[in-house]
Design a protein around this motif. Structure first.
Motif, PDB file in Angstrom:
ATOM      1  N   ARG A 183       0.888  -1.168   0.000  1.00  0.00           N
ATOM      2  CA  ARG A 183       0.000   0.000   0.000  1.00  0.00           C
ATOM      3  C   ARG A 183       0.923   1.214   0.000  1.00  0.00           C
ATOM      4  O   ARG A 183       1.785   1.369   0.867  1.00  0.00           O
ATOM      5  CB  ARG A 183      -0.891   0.024   1.237  1.00  0.00           C
ATOM      6  CG  ARG A 183      -1.709   1.316   1.319  1.00  0.00           C
ATOM      7  CD  ARG A 183      -2.661   1.306   2.472  1.00  0.00           C
ATOM      8  NE  ARG A 183      -3.140   2.648   2.752  1.00  0.00           N
ATOM      9  CZ  ARG A 183      -4.032   2.933   3.681  1.00  0.00           C
ATOM     10  NH1 ARG A 183      -4.536   1.977   4.424  1.00  0.00           N
ATOM     11  NH2 ARG A 183      -4.402   4.175   3.876  1.00  0.00           N
ATOM     12  N   LEU A 184       0.750   2.060  -1.003  1.00  0.00           N
ATOM     13  CA  LEU A 184       1.510   3.305  -1.123  1.00  0.00           C
ATOM     14  C   LEU A 184       0.553   4.456  -0.883  1.00  0.00           C
ATOM     15  O   LEU A 184      -0.473   4.567  -1.558  1.00  0.00           O
ATOM     16  CB  LEU A 184       2.130   3.421  -2.522  1.00  0.00           C
ATOM     17  CG  LEU A 184       2.830   4.747  -2.851  1.00  0.00           C
ATOM     18  CD1 LEU A 184       4.019   4.988  -1.930  1.00  0.00           C
ATOM     19  CD2 LEU A 184       3.255   4.759  -4.313  1.00  0.00           C
ATOM     20  N   ASP A 185       0.872   5.290   0.098  1.00  0.00           N
ATOM     21  CA  ASP A 185       0.077   6.485   0.391  1.00  0.00           C
ATOM     22  C   ASP A 185       0.890   7.713   0.044  1.00  0.00           C
ATOM     23  O   ASP A 185       2.068   7.818   0.420  1.00  0.00           O
ATOM     24  CB  ASP A 185      -0.323   6.528   1.867  1.00  0.00           C
ATOM     25  CG  ASP A 185      -1.352   5.474   2.207  1.00  0.00           C
ATOM     26  OD1 ASP A 185      -2.427   5.479   1.582  1.00  0.00           O
ATOM     27  OD2 ASP A 185      -1.090   4.639   3.103  1.00  0.00           O
ATOM     28  N   LEU A 195       2.757   4.076  12.407  1.00  0.00           N
ATOM     29  CA  LEU A 195       3.962   4.868  12.135  1.00  0.00           C
ATOM     30  C   LEU A 195       3.833   5.658  10.836  1.00  0.00           C
ATOM     31  O   LEU A 195       4.235   6.805  10.756  1.00  0.00           O
ATOM     32  CB  LEU A 195       5.180   3.956  12.036  1.00  0.00           C
ATOM     33  CG  LEU A 195       5.593   3.218  13.295  1.00  0.00           C
ATOM     34  CD1 LEU A 195       6.680   2.201  12.975  1.00  0.00           C
ATOM     35  CD2 LEU A 195       6.065   4.196  14.349  1.00  0.00           C
ATOM     36  N   ALA A 196       3.273   5.017   9.827  1.00  0.00           N
ATOM     37  CA  ALA A 196       3.199   5.627   8.500  1.00  0.00           C
ATOM     38  C   ALA A 196       2.363   6.902   8.506  1.00  0.00           C
ATOM     39  O   ALA A 196       2.709   7.877   7.837  1.00  0.00           O
ATOM     40  CB  ALA A 196       2.630   4.624   7.494  1.00  0.00           C
ATOM     41  N   ASP A 197       1.288   6.914   9.258  1.00  0.00           N
ATOM     42  CA  ASP A 197       0.416   8.086   9.263  1.00  0.00           C
ATOM     43  C   ASP A 197       1.141   9.342   9.735  1.00  0.00           C
ATOM     44  O   ASP A 197       0.890  10.438   9.239  1.00  0.00           O
ATOM     45  CB  ASP A 197      -0.833   7.825  10.108  1.00  0.00           C
ATOM     46  CG  ASP A 197      -1.781   6.831   9.449  1.00  0.00           C
ATOM     47  OD1 ASP A 197      -1.661   6.597   8.226  1.00  0.00           O
ATOM     48  OD2 ASP A 197      -2.634   6.275  10.171  1.00  0.00           O
ATOM     49  N   GLY A 198       2.079   9.207  10.656  1.00  0.00           N
ATOM     50  CA  GLY A 198       2.849  10.360  11.127  1.00  0.00           C
ATOM     51  C   GLY A 198       3.736  10.935  10.030  1.00  0.00           C
ATOM     52  O   GLY A 198       3.842  12.153   9.875  1.00  0.00           O
ATOM     53  N   PHE A 199       4.376  10.054   9.262  1.00  0.00           N
ATOM     54  CA  PHE A 199       5.200  10.519   8.140  1.00  0.00           C
ATOM     55  C   PHE A 199       4.326  11.144   7.055  1.00  0.00           C
ATOM     56  O   PHE A 199       4.669  12.183   6.494  1.00  0.00           O
ATOM     57  CB  PHE A 199       6.017   9.356   7.556  1.00  0.00           C
ATOM     58  CG  PHE A 199       7.199   8.957   8.380  1.00  0.00           C
ATOM     59  CD1 PHE A 199       8.443   9.529   8.163  1.00  0.00           C
ATOM     60  CD2 PHE A 199       7.079   8.011   9.380  1.00  0.00           C
ATOM     61  CE1 PHE A 199       9.546   9.162   8.907  1.00  0.00           C
ATOM     62  CE2 PHE A 199       8.175   7.626  10.137  1.00  0.00           C
ATOM     63  CZ  PHE A 199       9.407   8.206   9.911  1.00  0.00           C
ATOM     64  N   LEU A 200       3.210  10.505   6.759  1.00  0.00           N
ATOM     65  CA  LEU A 200       2.293  11.000   5.724  1.00  0.00           C
ATOM     66  C   LEU A 200       1.781  12.395   6.078  1.00  0.00           C
ATOM     67  O   LEU A 200       1.746  13.290   5.223  1.00  0.00           O
ATOM     68  CB  LEU A 200       1.126  10.024   5.550  1.00  0.00           C
ATOM     69  CG  LEU A 200       0.175  10.283   4.404  1.00  0.00           C
ATOM     70  CD1 LEU A 200       0.872  10.198   3.052  1.00  0.00           C
ATOM     71  CD2 LEU A 200      -0.980   9.277   4.453  1.00  0.00           C
ATOM     72  N   SER A 201       1.431  12.602   7.337  1.00  0.00           N
ATOM     73  CA  SER A 201       0.915  13.918   7.754  1.00  0.00           C
ATOM     74  C   SER A 201       1.984  15.002   7.671  1.00  0.00           C
ATOM     75  O   SER A 201       1.672  16.182   7.654  1.00  0.00           O
ATOM     76  CB  SER A 201       0.345  13.844   9.173  1.00  0.00           C
ATOM     77  OG  SER A 201       1.381  13.674  10.114  1.00  0.00           O
ATOM     78  N   ARG A 202       3.249  14.611   7.585  1.00  0.00           N
ATOM     79  CA  ARG A 202       4.357  15.557   7.453  1.00  0.00           C
ATOM     80  C   ARG A 202       4.841  15.684   6.016  1.00  0.00           C
ATOM     81  O   ARG A 202       5.920  16.196   5.751  1.00  0.00           O
ATOM     82  CB  ARG A 202       5.493  15.148   8.385  1.00  0.00           C
ATOM     83  CG  ARG A 202       5.148  15.393   9.842  1.00  0.00           C
ATOM     84  CD  ARG A 202       6.123  14.732  10.786  1.00  0.00           C
ATOM     85  NE  ARG A 202       5.802  15.028  12.169  1.00  0.00           N
ATOM     86  CZ  ARG A 202       4.865  14.405  12.879  1.00  0.00           C
ATOM     87  NH1 ARG A 202       4.131  13.448  12.334  1.00  0.00           N
ATOM     88  NH2 ARG A 202       4.645  14.734  14.134  1.00  0.00           N
ATOM     89  N   GLY A 203       4.044  15.189   5.065  1.00  0.00           N
ATOM     90  CA  GLY A 203       4.327  15.404   3.652  1.00  0.00           C
ATOM     91  C   GLY A 203       5.170  14.345   2.976  1.00  0.00           C
ATOM     92  O   GLY A 203       5.671  14.572   1.872  1.00  0.00           O
ATOM     93  N   MET A 204       5.325  13.186   3.599  1.00  0.00           N
ATOM     94  CA  MET A 204       6.117  12.118   2.985  1.00  0.00           C
ATOM     95  C   MET A 204       5.210  10.982   2.531  1.00  0.00           C
ATOM     96  O   MET A 204       4.244  10.641   3.206  1.00  0.00           O
ATOM     97  CB  MET A 204       7.152  11.592   3.976  1.00  0.00           C
ATOM     98  CG  MET A 204       8.131  12.668   4.406  1.00  0.00           C
ATOM     99  SD  MET A 204       9.619  11.988   5.103  1.00  0.00           S
ATOM    100  CE  MET A 204      10.398  11.302   3.678  1.00  0.00           C
ATOM    101  N   ALA A 205       5.554  10.387   1.400  1.00  0.00           N
ATOM    102  CA  ALA A 205       4.857   9.196   0.944  1.00  0.00           C
ATOM    103  C   ALA A 205       5.281   8.021   1.823  1.00  0.00           C
ATOM    104  O   ALA A 205       6.397   8.012   2.364  1.00  0.00           O
ATOM    105  CB  ALA A 205       5.196   8.912  -0.519  1.00  0.00           C
ATOM    106  N   THR A 206       4.408   7.037   1.973  1.00  0.00           N
ATOM    107  CA  THR A 206       4.718   5.875   2.801  1.00  0.00           C
ATOM    108  C   THR A 206       4.422   4.595   2.035  1.00  0.00           C
ATOM    109  O   THR A 206       3.394   4.482   1.376  1.00  0.00           O
ATOM    110  CB  THR A 206       3.913   5.889   4.114  1.00  0.00           C
ATOM    111  OG1 THR A 206       2.519   5.881   3.827  1.00  0.00           O
ATOM    112  CG2 THR A 206       4.265   7.117   4.950  1.00  0.00           C
ATOM    113  N   LEU A 207       5.346   3.644   2.122  1.00  0.00           N
ATOM    114  CA  LEU A 207       5.175   2.338   1.490  1.00  0.00           C
ATOM    115  C   LEU A 207       5.211   1.267   2.577  1.00  0.00           C
ATOM    116  O   LEU A 207       6.224   1.072   3.239  1.00  0.00           O
ATOM    117  CB  LEU A 207       6.285   2.065   0.475  1.00  0.00           C
ATOM    118  CG  LEU A 207       6.208   0.712  -0.237  1.00  0.00           C
ATOM    119  CD1 LEU A 207       5.015   0.669  -1.199  1.00  0.00           C
ATOM    120  CD2 LEU A 207       7.494   0.417  -0.983  1.00  0.00           C
ATOM    121  N   CYS A 208       4.074   0.620   2.764  1.00  0.00           N
ATOM    122  CA  CYS A 208       3.956  -0.503   3.695  1.00  0.00           C
ATOM    123  C   CYS A 208       3.648  -1.741   2.866  1.00  0.00           C
ATOM    124  O   CYS A 208       2.926  -1.656   1.872  1.00  0.00           O
ATOM    125  CB  CYS A 208       2.833  -0.268   4.697  1.00  0.00           C
ATOM    126  SG  CYS A 208       3.073   1.171   5.760  1.00  0.00           S
TER     127      CYS A 208
END
Length: 171
Positions: free
Chosen positions: A35-37, A65-78
Protein backbone atom coordinates in the motif's frame (compact mmCIF):
# COMPACT_ATOMS: atom_id res chain seq x y z
CA UNK A 1 3.63 -2.17 -14.54
CA UNK A 2 7.09 -1.19 -13.32
CA UNK A 3 9.71 -2.56 -15.69
CA UNK A 4 12.55 -2.35 -13.16
CA UNK A 5 10.82 -4.12 -10.28
CA UNK A 6 7.75 -5.78 -11.78
CA UNK A 7 5.30 -3.83 -9.62
CA UNK A 8 1.64 -3.65 -10.55
CA UNK A 9 -0.41 -0.80 -9.14
CA UNK A 10 -4.18 -1.04 -8.61
CA UNK A 11 -6.75 1.21 -6.92
CA UNK A 12 -7.45 0.55 -3.23
CA UNK A 13 -10.67 0.04 -1.34
CA UNK A 14 -12.84 3.05 -0.51
CA UNK A 15 -11.39 3.22 3.04
CA UNK A 16 -7.92 4.21 1.80
CA UNK A 17 -6.75 7.80 1.55
CA UNK A 18 -7.36 9.56 -1.80
CA UNK A 19 -3.65 9.32 -2.66
CA UNK A 20 -3.44 5.59 -2.00
CA UNK A 21 -2.74 2.69 -4.30
CA UNK A 22 -2.11 -1.00 -3.79
CA UNK A 23 -0.38 -3.60 -5.87
CA UNK A 24 2.69 -5.80 -5.89
CA UNK A 25 6.42 -5.30 -6.30
CA UNK A 26 8.88 -8.14 -6.71
CA UNK A 27 12.01 -9.28 -4.95
CA UNK A 28 13.17 -12.13 -7.17
CA UNK A 29 10.38 -14.70 -7.27
CA UNK A 30 8.59 -13.20 -4.26
CA UNK A 31 5.64 -10.87 -4.91
CA UNK A 32 5.13 -8.38 -2.09
CA UNK A 33 1.71 -6.81 -1.64
CA UNK A 34 1.97 -3.10 -0.88
CA UNK A 35 0.00 0.00 0.00
CA UNK A 36 1.51 3.31 -1.12
CA UNK A 37 0.08 6.48 0.39
CA UNK A 38 0.90 9.88 -1.09
CA UNK A 39 0.56 13.20 0.74
CA UNK A 40 -1.56 16.00 -0.67
CA UNK A 41 1.32 17.86 -2.36
CA UNK A 42 2.42 18.60 -5.87
CA UNK A 43 5.75 17.55 -7.32
CA UNK A 44 8.00 14.70 -6.24
CA UNK A 45 8.01 14.01 -2.49
CA UNK A 46 10.24 12.12 -0.11
CA UNK A 47 9.17 8.64 0.92
CA UNK A 48 9.63 6.01 3.61
CA UNK A 49 9.73 2.21 3.21
CA UNK A 50 8.68 0.51 6.43
CA UNK A 51 10.37 -2.59 7.80
CA UNK A 52 8.62 -5.04 10.06
CA UNK A 53 8.99 -6.24 13.58
CA UNK A 54 8.94 -9.97 14.22
CA UNK A 55 5.89 -12.06 13.57
CA UNK A 56 3.33 -12.21 10.79
CA UNK A 57 3.12 -8.51 9.91
CA UNK A 58 0.93 -7.02 7.19
CA UNK A 59 0.89 -3.69 5.39
CA UNK A 60 -1.67 -2.53 7.97
CA UNK A 61 0.78 -3.23 10.83
CA UNK A 62 2.85 -0.13 10.05
CA UNK A 63 -0.05 2.32 9.76
CA UNK A 64 0.51 3.70 13.28
CA UNK A 65 3.96 4.87 12.13
CA UNK A 66 3.20 5.63 8.50
CA UNK A 67 0.42 8.09 9.26
CA UNK A 68 2.85 10.36 11.13
CA UNK A 69 5.20 10.52 8.14
CA UNK A 70 2.29 11.00 5.72
CA UNK A 71 0.92 13.92 7.75
CA UNK A 72 4.36 15.56 7.45
CA UNK A 73 4.33 15.40 3.65
CA UNK A 74 6.12 12.12 2.99
CA UNK A 75 4.86 9.20 0.94
CA UNK A 76 4.72 5.87 2.80
CA UNK A 77 5.18 2.34 1.49
CA UNK A 78 3.96 -0.50 3.70
CA UNK A 79 3.93 -4.11 2.52
CA UNK A 80 2.88 -7.54 3.71
CA UNK A 81 5.86 -9.50 5.01
CA UNK A 82 6.82 -12.41 2.75
CA UNK A 83 4.45 -15.34 3.26
CA UNK A 84 1.92 -13.13 5.07
CA UNK A 85 -1.31 -11.54 3.81
CA UNK A 86 -1.23 -11.28 0.03
CA UNK A 87 2.56 -11.61 -0.30
CA UNK A 88 4.07 -14.79 -1.66
CA UNK A 89 7.14 -16.54 -0.28
CA UNK A 90 7.56 -18.33 3.01
CA UNK A 91 7.14 -16.74 6.42
CA UNK A 92 9.85 -17.80 8.88
CA UNK A 93 9.70 -17.00 12.58
CA UNK A 94 13.35 -16.00 13.04
CA UNK A 95 15.57 -17.73 15.58
CA UNK A 96 19.28 -17.57 16.33
CA UNK A 97 20.12 -20.37 13.88
CA UNK A 98 18.41 -18.92 10.81
CA UNK A 99 18.62 -15.19 11.46
CA UNK A 100 21.38 -14.47 8.95
CA UNK A 101 19.73 -15.95 5.82
CA UNK A 102 16.23 -14.81 6.81
CA UNK A 103 17.37 -11.27 7.62
CA UNK A 104 19.13 -11.13 4.24
CA UNK A 105 15.86 -12.05 2.51
CA UNK A 106 13.85 -9.51 4.50
CA UNK A 107 16.48 -6.84 3.84
CA UNK A 108 16.18 -7.65 0.13
CA UNK A 109 12.44 -7.06 0.40
CA UNK A 110 12.99 -3.59 1.87
CA UNK A 111 15.61 -2.78 -0.78
CA UNK A 112 13.15 -3.90 -3.49
CA UNK A 113 10.63 -1.46 -1.99
CA UNK A 114 13.17 1.36 -2.36
CA UNK A 115 13.87 0.30 -5.97
CA UNK A 116 10.13 0.31 -6.68
CA UNK A 117 9.71 3.82 -5.26
CA UNK A 118 12.60 5.09 -7.35
CA UNK A 119 10.59 4.25 -10.47
CA UNK A 120 7.61 6.35 -9.39
CA UNK A 121 7.39 9.90 -10.86
CA UNK A 122 5.65 11.27 -7.75
CA UNK A 123 8.61 10.23 -5.54
CA UNK A 124 11.93 12.09 -5.26
CA UNK A 125 14.44 9.24 -5.66
CA UNK A 126 17.04 11.13 -3.60
CA UNK A 127 14.74 11.40 -0.56
CA UNK A 128 13.74 7.78 0.10
CA UNK A 129 14.45 6.36 3.54
CA UNK A 130 13.82 3.35 5.73
CA UNK A 131 11.93 3.20 9.02
CA UNK A 132 10.88 0.42 11.33
CA UNK A 133 10.64 -1.03 14.78
CA UNK A 134 12.03 -3.99 16.67
CA UNK A 135 13.30 -6.71 14.30
CA UNK A 136 13.69 -4.07 11.59
CA UNK A 137 16.70 -2.87 13.59
CA UNK A 138 18.64 -5.88 12.34
CA UNK A 139 17.17 -5.73 8.83
CA UNK A 140 17.42 -2.02 7.91
CA UNK A 141 21.25 -1.77 8.00
CA UNK A 142 21.42 -4.81 5.71
CA UNK A 143 18.87 -3.25 3.35
CA UNK A 144 20.83 0.01 3.40
CA UNK A 145 23.90 -1.72 1.99
CA UNK A 146 21.96 -2.43 -1.21
CA UNK A 147 19.39 0.36 -1.33
CA UNK A 148 21.55 3.30 -0.19
CA UNK A 149 18.65 5.19 1.44
CA UNK A 150 18.79 8.89 2.24
CA UNK A 151 18.02 8.15 5.91
CA UNK A 152 17.01 5.48 8.41
CA UNK A 153 14.72 5.87 11.42
CA UNK A 154 14.79 2.99 13.88
CA UNK A 155 12.40 2.96 16.80
CA UNK A 156 12.70 0.45 19.65
CA UNK A 157 15.49 -1.44 17.92
CA UNK A 158 17.60 -4.30 19.21
CA UNK A 159 21.08 -3.72 20.56
CA UNK A 160 22.14 -7.35 20.95
CA UNK A 161 22.22 -10.49 18.80
CA UNK A 162 19.10 -12.53 18.03
CA UNK A 163 20.29 -15.27 20.40
CA UNK A 164 20.82 -12.91 23.34
CA UNK A 165 17.53 -11.11 22.63
CA UNK A 166 15.74 -14.49 22.60
CA UNK A 167 17.36 -15.44 25.90
CA UNK A 168 16.16 -12.27 27.61
CA UNK A 169 12.69 -12.53 26.05
CA UNK A 170 12.29 -16.01 27.58
CA UNK A 171 13.17 -14.79 31.11
Amino acid sequence: LCGACGAVSTPTAATAAPGSSTGFFNNGDVRLSYRLDLPERTGPVGAVVFGHGSGMQTKDSCRFLADGFLSRGMATLCFDKRGVGQSTGTFVFVGARDSIPVFDELAGDMAAGVAFLRTRPEIDPKRIGLAGVSQAGWIMPLAAQEARPAFMVLMVGPTVSVGIEGFYSRI
